[in-house]
Design a protein around this motif. Structure first.
Motif, PDB file in Angstrom:
ATOM      1  N   PRO A 198     -22.209  99.625  32.785  1.00  0.00           N
ATOM      2  CA  PRO A 198     -22.280  98.899  34.123  1.00  0.00           C
ATOM      3  C   PRO A 198     -22.759  97.428  34.252  1.00  0.00           C
ATOM      4  O   PRO A 198     -22.459  96.830  35.059  1.00  0.00           O
ATOM      5  CB  PRO A 198     -23.354  99.641  34.749  1.00  0.00           C
ATOM      6  N   SER A 199     -22.990  97.016  33.003  1.00  0.00           N
ATOM      7  CA  SER A 199     -23.242  95.382  32.871  1.00  0.00           C
ATOM      8  C   SER A 199     -22.178  94.703  33.088  1.00  0.00           C
ATOM      9  O   SER A 199     -21.995  93.630  33.202  1.00  0.00           O
ATOM     10  CB  SER A 199     -24.000  95.262  31.564  1.00  0.00           C
ATOM     11  N   GLY A 200     -20.766  95.262  32.666  1.00  0.00           N
ATOM     12  CA  GLY A 200     -19.655  94.701  32.563  1.00  0.00           C
ATOM     13  C   GLY A 200     -19.472  93.660  31.625  1.00  0.00           C
ATOM     14  O   GLY A 200     -18.463  92.979  31.599  1.00  0.00           O
ATOM     15  N   ILE A 201     -20.316  93.558  30.475  1.00  0.00           N
ATOM     16  CA  ILE A 201     -20.203  92.447  29.641  1.00  0.00           C
ATOM     17  C   ILE A 201     -19.274  92.685  28.503  1.00  0.00           C
ATOM     18  O   ILE A 201     -19.086  91.678  27.484  1.00  0.00           O
ATOM     19  CB  ILE A 201     -21.616  91.936  29.217  1.00  0.00           C
ATOM     20  N   GLY A 202     -18.919  94.011  28.394  1.00  0.00           N
ATOM     21  CA  GLY A 202     -17.591  94.034  27.293  1.00  0.00           C
ATOM     22  C   GLY A 202     -18.193  94.569  25.997  1.00  0.00           C
ATOM     23  O   GLY A 202     -19.237  94.751  25.737  1.00  0.00           O
ATOM     24  N   THR A 203     -17.053  94.364  24.951  1.00  0.00           N
ATOM     25  CA  THR A 203     -17.373  94.772  23.673  1.00  0.00           C
ATOM     26  C   THR A 203     -17.200  93.520  22.746  1.00  0.00           C
ATOM     27  O   THR A 203     -16.731  92.635  23.133  1.00  0.00           O
ATOM     28  CB  THR A 203     -16.689  95.998  23.119  1.00  0.00           C
ATOM     29  N   ARG A 204     -18.041  93.489  21.697  1.00  0.00           N
ATOM     30  CA  ARG A 204     -17.761  92.399  20.518  1.00  0.00           C
ATOM     31  C   ARG A 204     -16.412  92.047  20.170  1.00  0.00           C
ATOM     32  O   ARG A 204     -15.958  90.847  20.209  1.00  0.00           O
ATOM     33  CB  ARG A 204     -18.787  92.740  19.472  1.00  0.00           C
ATOM     34  N   ALA A 205     -15.636  93.122  19.864  1.00  0.00           N
ATOM     35  CA  ALA A 205     -14.234  92.838  19.591  1.00  0.00           C
ATOM     36  C   ALA A 205     -13.405  92.220  20.590  1.00  0.00           C
ATOM     37  O   ALA A 205     -12.648  91.301  20.508  1.00  0.00           O
ATOM     38  CB  ALA A 205     -13.682  93.942  19.077  1.00  0.00           C
ATOM     39  N   ALA A 206     -13.697  92.768  21.751  1.00  0.00           N
ATOM     40  CA  ALA A 206     -12.771  92.093  23.131  1.00  0.00           C
ATOM     41  C   ALA A 206     -13.311  90.765  23.318  1.00  0.00           C
ATOM     42  O   ALA A 206     -12.344  89.900  23.605  1.00  0.00           O
ATOM     43  CB  ALA A 206     -12.872  93.083  24.092  1.00  0.00           C
ATOM     44  N   VAL A 207     -14.379  90.470  23.472  1.00  0.00           N
ATOM     45  CA  VAL A 207     -14.883  89.104  23.806  1.00  0.00           C
ATOM     46  C   VAL A 207     -14.591  88.266  22.914  1.00  0.00           C
ATOM     47  O   VAL A 207     -14.119  86.982  22.900  1.00  0.00           O
ATOM     48  CB  VAL A 207     -16.417  89.121  24.102  1.00  0.00           C
ATOM     49  N   THR A 208     -14.735  88.552  21.345  1.00  0.00           N
ATOM     50  CA  THR A 208     -14.324  87.705  20.247  1.00  0.00           C
ATOM     51  C   THR A 208     -12.846  87.277  20.433  1.00  0.00           C
ATOM     52  O   THR A 208     -12.526  86.179  20.194  1.00  0.00           O
ATOM     53  CB  THR A 208     -14.644  88.395  19.138  1.00  0.00           C
ATOM     54  N   ALA A 209     -11.933  88.130  20.901  1.00  0.00           N
ATOM     55  CA  ALA A 209     -10.507  87.820  21.085  1.00  0.00           C
ATOM     56  C   ALA A 209     -10.036  86.709  22.333  1.00  0.00           C
ATOM     57  O   ALA A 209      -9.149  86.422  22.110  1.00  0.00           O
ATOM     58  CB  ALA A 209      -9.861  89.042  20.923  1.00  0.00           C
ATOM     59  N   MET A 210     -11.118  86.610  23.085  1.00  0.00           N
ATOM     60  CA  MET A 210     -10.761  86.129  24.344  1.00  0.00           C
ATOM     61  C   MET A 210     -10.657  84.457  24.006  1.00  0.00           C
ATOM     62  O   MET A 210     -11.253  83.985  23.299  1.00  0.00           O
ATOM     63  CB  MET A 210     -11.920  86.233  25.496  1.00  0.00           C
ATOM     64  N   THR A 211      -9.869  83.916  24.954  1.00  0.00           N
ATOM     65  CA  THR A 211      -9.600  82.421  25.011  1.00  0.00           C
ATOM     66  C   THR A 211      -9.772  81.980  26.235  1.00  0.00           C
ATOM     67  O   THR A 211      -9.904  82.363  27.414  1.00  0.00           O
ATOM     68  CB  THR A 211      -8.073  82.285  24.448  1.00  0.00           C
ATOM     69  N   ARG A 212     -10.009  80.689  26.159  1.00  0.00           N
ATOM     70  CA  ARG A 212     -10.259  79.766  27.551  1.00  0.00           C
ATOM     71  C   ARG A 212      -9.097  80.205  28.410  1.00  0.00           C
ATOM     72  O   ARG A 212      -9.312  80.321  29.741  1.00  0.00           O
ATOM     73  CB  ARG A 212     -10.380  78.438  27.184  1.00  0.00           C
ATOM     74  N   ASP A 213      -7.940  80.390  28.097  1.00  0.00           N
ATOM     75  CA  ASP A 213      -6.583  80.477  28.654  1.00  0.00           C
ATOM     76  C   ASP A 213      -6.746  81.871  29.435  1.00  0.00           C
ATOM     77  O   ASP A 213      -6.361  82.021  30.661  1.00  0.00           O
ATOM     78  CB  ASP A 213      -5.415  80.200  28.170  1.00  0.00           C
TER      79      ASP A 213
END
Length: 960
Positions: free
Chosen positions: A680-695
Motif C-alpha cells: 500500500p505504500s506504492g514505493i515499488g521494488t528495488r529492481a523496478a526503481v533501479t531501472a527507472m529513468t528520468r524520461d
C-alpha cells in the motif's frame, strides 16, 4: 511546508502532527477575520505578527470547592463538545520500583469504575464519541473524548466516576490483564526500527535518579512487581480533583458547564496534592560516543543534548534554531548533506520539549556507500556554523512562519490531541496560564537571530551524545530497560485538608441517556467547471481565514506501468525537488515564506496535490500550487539522489515488521501483475526503481496528470465566485492533450484463494507481526455500508471481537484490527495483529476461530449493533467538525460516485440496520477458508507453533 517541518515544529511530543496532517485540515480557532487577514491577493506574505494577532481561544474559568479547575470555551460550529481531563501526574512522579505506573494507570482507568462496569469505550462509542483516548507522558496523564452535545452528561458522569469511584472496581484480574497489554505495547514499540533509541537518549542525557531518565512505559520488572495495593495507593495519592484540569470546548456555555460539572464532580473529595518534582538539566561532563545495532536498513547518526523545557524561555529560540538546522524542507542540513554533498539520504533536527526539560536531537541517515564518520563530521560542522554565524533574516522569517502556521493548524478541532481543549489544559498545567499558547506565538514572532544564536551557543556548546545505529542483529532489546533503581523511594502522601463535600452526590445508578441526534451539519456541495473542463467542488467554512485546495487526478499507483511499481511514488518525490522556474531550495523557501503546506500524496486510485493556505496568502500560494503540479522541474541532477532515497525507503519498509508483512501480502493476494498487487505504500521494488529513468517519470506525468483526469476540491473561508477566477487563472489555461487519456487495466486475473501461512524470518525480535487477507467480490464503489458496519463488530473497532479476544481476554497483543479496503475496484479484507512471539500460533488459531464463529453460529449481538451502527450515526458530526474532515467527505462522495446527500442520509440508514443485515452482508462476502496469513518474526520460535494449524507454511522473504 514539508511534513518534516510539521514534525520538527511541534511544541512537544504530546502535540506531534503525524502523517496526513497536511491533508487533515486547517486552523479552526475562534479567529476573527481582521483587515490584515482579509481574503485578498497579496504580493508578499502576511507578517507573522499579524497572523498571531488573529489567534484567540476565549475561555471562562471556575474552580470547584474540591479544587477541580474547569475551563470552558464556546465554539458552535458543530453540535459536539470536547471533554479533556488532564492530571498533573506523569512518569516523572514515579518513585523507585514503580516505573511505568502512570502509564499502567492510564490503561486501568478505561476498564471499569464503581458505577460504570467493564470497558469505558463501549458506552462512549454507543453515543458516538470521537477522538476518544488517553495518553501518558513525562509530565501528565490525560483522558479525552469529543461527544455529541446531547451525550455530554454521559461523558462527564464517566470521567467523574473514574476520578472519584475507581477503586471499588479495581481487581487483581483487571490489573493482570492491563499489565499484560502494557507489556505488549512495550514490545511493540521496541520492535520498530530504531525502537531502542529513546532508551539510549533518556538514559544518557539524564543521569540516573533524574525524573526524566527512565522511559514512560517503565521496566518489565517494575510492571511485574506492581501489586494491587501498590496500584490502589498510587491512585489515592495522585488522581484527586485538586490535581486535575477539566476543559469543555465546543457547543457549550459557562452556565451549562457550571451546572453539569458541579453536579457530577462536586461531591468528589480532594486528594493529596501532587508534590512538585525537580528536573535539573545537567549537561554531560564529557562527550559520549556509542554505536548500537538494530534491524534497520541504513545507518543513522545522531547528535543529542539535554536543553531547557517550557519553564525556561530559551526553549523557543532553541526550537526555532532546530527548525532552521533540520526542520524545514530547505534546512541547512538538507541543503548541505542531502542536496549538496549527497552523503545523506535524509536529515532532521528538532527539540522534544517537555515541561521541565527537552532534548535537542539532530540526525542523518547515511547514504549507502558513505562513511558514517564523515556524515557525523558534516553534522557537527553545520551545527557549529549555525552557532558561529547565527541564522539569516530569511531563515528566521521562514522558521517563525512555519512555527506559527503549524501551531495555528494544530488548533483545528475542539478536542483530540492538539485542538483547543488540550491547548488550554496544557497551558494551565505546564505554564500556569491557559492562554500560554498566545504568549508563545507572540514570543515566536519576536524571536531574533541573536536570540537563536545565543541559545544554541549556550546549550549546544556542551558535550554531545553521539549515537550511531547500524544495521545488524540487536545485541540486547528493551525487555530489561526503562527503569531506574536510583530514583528516590516512595514517600508518604501529604495529609489532605478537610474538604467536606458541599454538593450532594449525583444519581449514578444508570448511565445518562445519549440525547437526540441532531441533523448532520454537512454543507451543500457547490459546483463549477473551468474553461478546460476541470470540475470544481466547493464547500464554505467561514469560521476561520484559511482555505484548503486539493487537485486530484484519476491515477494513483494503480496506474504504474506493468513491471514498474513505484513509478508514481518516484515522480512525486522528484516533483518536490522544484519546478521549471524554481529549484528545490527556491520552491521550499517559497512555501515556507507563505506558510503554505503543499503536499503530494498517493493512493491506489488517485494522485493528489493539496494546498493548505492562510487566507492572506491564498493567491500566491495557489499560483505556487499550479506551478508545482503543471510544471515540475524533473532535473537530471536531482533524479539520481531521489532514486537513492526511494531505494532506501524500500529497504526501510522491508525492515519494518508491518511494512515487510504488507510487501508480502498484497502481491500474494492480487498477483504481482495486478494494479493493486503491490504494498500500500506504492514505493515499488528495488529492481523496478533501479531501472527507472528520468524520461520514464516525465512520460508518466504527461500521460496521467492532465486536466481531463483532474478534479479540484475547495473548502474554506471564501466563496465559489471568489475562487473560480483564481482557479481559472491557475488551472483553467491548462490545455487538454490531443492524445486519448490512458486507462488502467484491471482485467487481470487474480490468484485463486489458497489458505496458507507465509513466514518471514526476523531473528531475535520481541514480537510477531501477523497480517491476513482475502479478496472480496466487491468494489469500493459498491454500497458497502452494511459490510463495513459488520466489520466494526468483527475487528474494525476497539470494542470488536478480535481486540477483545487477543488484547483484553488473552493479553497477547496491544491491539488487533480488521478492515475493508478503500479501493475503487476489488477490495480486500485484512487483519492486523502484532502479538508476543510465543503466542503467534495460538493467536492465528484464535483469530480464525473468531472469524469463523462470527460468520457461523455467533453472529452480531444486539449490543454490538448498538455501538457499531447507532454509534456510527452519532459520530458523524465529529467526523466533519474540521475543514479537513469535510474535504475528505466531499472528495469521497465524488471518487466513489455517491449522491451528494450520502452522509446526511447515513444516520437514518445506520439506525435502521438490524443484526440480520450485518450477518447477511458479512456471510455473503467473507470466507475464512480464503484467508492468507503472513507472519514476520523469529522463525525458529514461531515455526513450531504453526504445525497444528493445518495450514501449509512457506518461508519467504519480503519482496525487494
Amino acid at each position: 511546508m514539508s511534513m518534516k517541518a510539521l514534525l520538527s515544529l511541534s511544541r512537544r511530543p504530546s502535540r506531534l502532527l503525524m502523517g496526513g496532517t497536511a491533508l487533515a485540515g486547517l486552523v479552526a480557532t475562534s479567529l476573527a477575520a481582521t483587515p490584515a487577514l482579509a481574503a485578498e491577493a497579496v504580493d508578499k506574505p502576511a507578517p507573522v505578527a499579524d497572523l498571531v494577532k488573529a489567534v484567540n481561544i476565549p475561555y471562562d474559568r471556575f474552580t470547584l470547592p474540591n479544587g477541580l479547575t474547569v475551563l470552558v470555551h464556546t465554539d458552535r460550529k458543530a453540535p459536539v463538545v470536547a471533554v479533556s481531563v488532564w492530571y498533573a501526574v506523569g512518569s516523572k512522579n514515579e518513585p523507585r520500583g514503580r516505573t511505568g505506573f502512570a502509564h499502567l494507570f492510564e490503561h486501568l482507568m478505561f476498564y471499569g469504575s464503581e458505577h460504570v462496569s467493564g470497558n469505558f469505550f463501549a458506552p462512549l462509542s454507543e453515543v458516538g464519541a470521537t477522538d476518544m483516548n488517553g495518553t501518558t507522558w513525562l509530565d501528565r496523564t490525560n483522558y479525552f473524548e469529543t461527544v455529541p452535545t446531547g451525550a455530554l452528561d454521559r461523558a462527564l458522569m464517566m470521567e467523574s466516576d473514574r476520578m472519584g469511584y475507581l477503586l471499588p472496581a479495581m481487581t487483581q484480574a483487571r490489573l493482570d490483564a492491563q499489565r499484560a497489554v502494557v507489556k505488549n505495547e512495550k514490545r511493540q514499540g521496541d520492535n520498530q526500527p530504531f525502537g531502542l533509541v529513546d532508551y539510549e537518549k533518556l538514559e544518557t542525557l539524564y543521569p540516573a535518579g533524574n525524573p526524566y531518565h527512565h522511559s514512560t512505559i517503565g521496566s518489565m520488572d517494575d510492571l511485574d512487581k506492581a501489586s494491587l495495593d501498590d496500584v490502589k495507593g498510587w491512585f489515592r495519592d495522585h488522581y484527586g480533583p485538586n490535581n486535575a484540569v477539566l476543559v469543555l470546548a465546543g457547543d457549550i456555555d459557562l452556565a451549562t458547564a457550571k451546572d453539569k460539572v458541579t453536579h457530577w464532580f462536586g461531591s468528589i473529595p480532594a486528594g493529596p496534592k501532587v508534590q512538585p518534582v525537580k528536573v535539573p538539566i545537567v549537561p554531560l561532563k564529557a562527550p559520549v560516543e556509542k554505536t548500537i545495532h538494530d534491524s534497520v536498513a541504513t545507518t543513522r547518526v545522531y547528535r543529542m543534548w539535554a536543553v531547557p523545557g517550557l519553564d525556561n524561555p530559551q526553549y523557543l529560540p532553541l526550537s526555532i534554531g532546530a527548525t532552521i538546522l533540520g526542520g524545514l524542507a530547505s534546512s541547512r542540513l538538507d541543503d548541505a548533506l542531502v542536496r549538496g554533498r549527497q552523503i545523506a539520504i535524509a536529515t532532521e533536527a528538532n527539540t522534544e520539549t517537555f515541561a521541565q526539560g527537552a532534548q535537542f536531537v539532530v540526525s542523518a541517515d547515511v547514504k549507502p556507500g558513505q562513511d558514517a564518520k564523515v556524515v557525523g563530521a558534516a553534522l557537527d560542522a553545520e551545527i557549529a556554523r549555525l552557532i558561529a554565524q547565527g541564522p539569516t533574516a530569511d531563515e528566521l522569517q521562514r522558521a517563525t512562519m512555519a512555527y506559527v502556521s503549524t501551531q495555528i493548524r494544530a488548533l483545528e478541532s475542539v478536542g483530540g490531541n492538539s485542538g483547543k481543549a488540550p491547548t488550554l489544559a496544557e497551558g494551565l498545567l505546564y505554564s500556569g496560564d491557559p492562554a500560554h499558547y498566545r504568549t508563545e506565538l507572540e514570543a515566536a514572532a519576536k524571536v531574533t537571530a541573536a536570540d537563536v544564536q545565543a541559545a544554541m551557543k549556550t546549550w549546544l556548546s556542551h558535550p554531545v551524545f553521539a549515537l550511531t545505529v547500524e544495521p545488524g542483529t540487536r545485541t540486547a532489546g528493551g525487555e530489561n530497560r526503562g527503569g531506574d533503581d536510583a530514583l528516590p523511594p516512595a514517600q508518604p502522601a501529604p495529609p489532605v485538608a478537610n474538604t467536606a463535600a458541599t454538593t450532594p452526590s449525583a444519581d449514578r445508578s444508570t448511565l445518562p441517556a445519549a440525547g437526540d441526534i441532531p441533523p448532520l451539519p454537512f454543507p451543500a456541495i457547490e459546483r463549477a467547471t473551468l474553461s478546460n473542463g476541470i470540475k470544481v467542488y466547493f464547500a464554505r467554512r467561514s469560521a476561520v481565514p484559511t482555505v484548503a485546495v486539493r487537485v486530484a487526478f484519476d491515477a494513483g499507483y494503480a496506474a504504474d506501468p506493468v513491471g514498474a511499481p513505484g513509478t508514481e511514488a518516484l515522480l512525486l518525490k522528484l516533483m518536490d525537488e522544484g519546478t521549471e522556474k524554481l529549484d528545490a531550495i527556491e520552491l521550499a523557501r517559497a512555501r515556507e515564506r507563505l506558510g503554505a503546506a503543499i503536499t503530494a500524496y498517493s493512493g491506489p486510485d488517485q494522485t493528489g496535490f493539496q494546498l493548505d493556505a492562510l487566507d492572506a496568502n491564498l493567491a500566491p500560494s495557489l499560483s505556487l500550487l499550479s506551478d508545482f503540479v503543471r510544471h515540475p522541474g524533473l532535473r537530471d541532477k536531482d533524479f539520481a539522489r531521489v532514486k537513492d532515497q526511494q531505494l532506501a525507503a524500500i529497504d526501510a519498509e522491508g525492515q519494518d515488521p508491518d511494512g515487510a508483512a504488507l510487501r508480502v501480502l498484497y502481491p500474494a493476494l492480487y498477483g504481482p501483475g495486478h494494479p493493486y498487487g503491490t504494498a500500500p505504500s506504492g514505493i515499488g521494488t528495488r529492481a523496478a526503481v533501479t531501472a527507472m529513468t528520468r524520461d520514464t517519470l516525465a512520460a508518466w506525468h504527461q500521460a496521467w496528470l492532465r486536466p481531463d483526469r483532474a478534479s479540484i476540491f475547495v473548502v474554506g473561508d471564501t466563496t465559489l465566485d471568489a475562487m473560480k477566477p483564481m482557479l481559472e487563472k491557475s488551472f483553467g489555461s491548462w490545455k487538454v492533450p490531443v492524445s486519448a487519456a490512458p486507462v488502467k487495466n484491471f482485467a487481470v486475473a487474480v490468484p485463486q484463494p489458497r489458505a496458507r501461512i507465509l513466514l518471514v524470518d526476523r531473528p531475535g525480535v520481541p514480537q510477531a507481526q501477523i497480517e491476513a487477507g482475502e479478496l472480496l467480490d466487491a468494489k469500493g464503489t459498491d454500497d458497502l455500508v452494511n459490510l463495513r458496519t459488520a466489520n466494526q463488530v468483527l475487528g474494525g473497532d476497539f470494542l470488536a471481537r478480535l481486540t477483545s479476544n487477543l488484547r483484553e481476554d488473552k493479553g497477547w497483543s496491544y491491539g488487533v484490527y480488521s478492515m475493508i479496503g478503500q479501493r475503487e475496484q476489488q477490495v480486500a479484507f485484512r487483519i492486523y495483529a502484532p502479538v508476543q512471539t510465543d503466542k503467534a500460533g495460538p493467536a492465528i488459531a484464535e483469530l480464525r476461530k473468531e472469524v469463523t464463529g462470527y460468520l457461523g453460529t455467533s453472529g452480531t449481538k444486539p449490543v454490538e449493533l448498538g455501538w457499531a451502527a447507532t454509534g456510527s450515526a452519532r459520530k458523524l458530526p465529529g467526523m466533519f467538525e474540521t475543514s479537513g474532515g469535510l474535504l475528505e467527505g466531499i472528495a469521497g462522495i465524488i471518487q466513489f460516485k455517491r449522491p451528494d446527500d450520502w452522509y446526511t442520509r447515513l444516520p437514518e440508514r445506520y439506525r435502521a440496520l438490524t443484526t440480520t443485515d450485518l450477518d447477511k452482508a458479512a456471510r455473503a462476502k467473507l470466507d475464512p477458508s480464503h484467508l492468507m496469513w503472513v507472519v514476520v518474526g523469529d522463525a525458529a520460535k514461531i515455526r513450531p507453533q504453526l504445525q497444528d494449524l493445518g495450514l501449509p507454511v512457506d518461508e519467504v522473504k519480503a519482496t525487494d
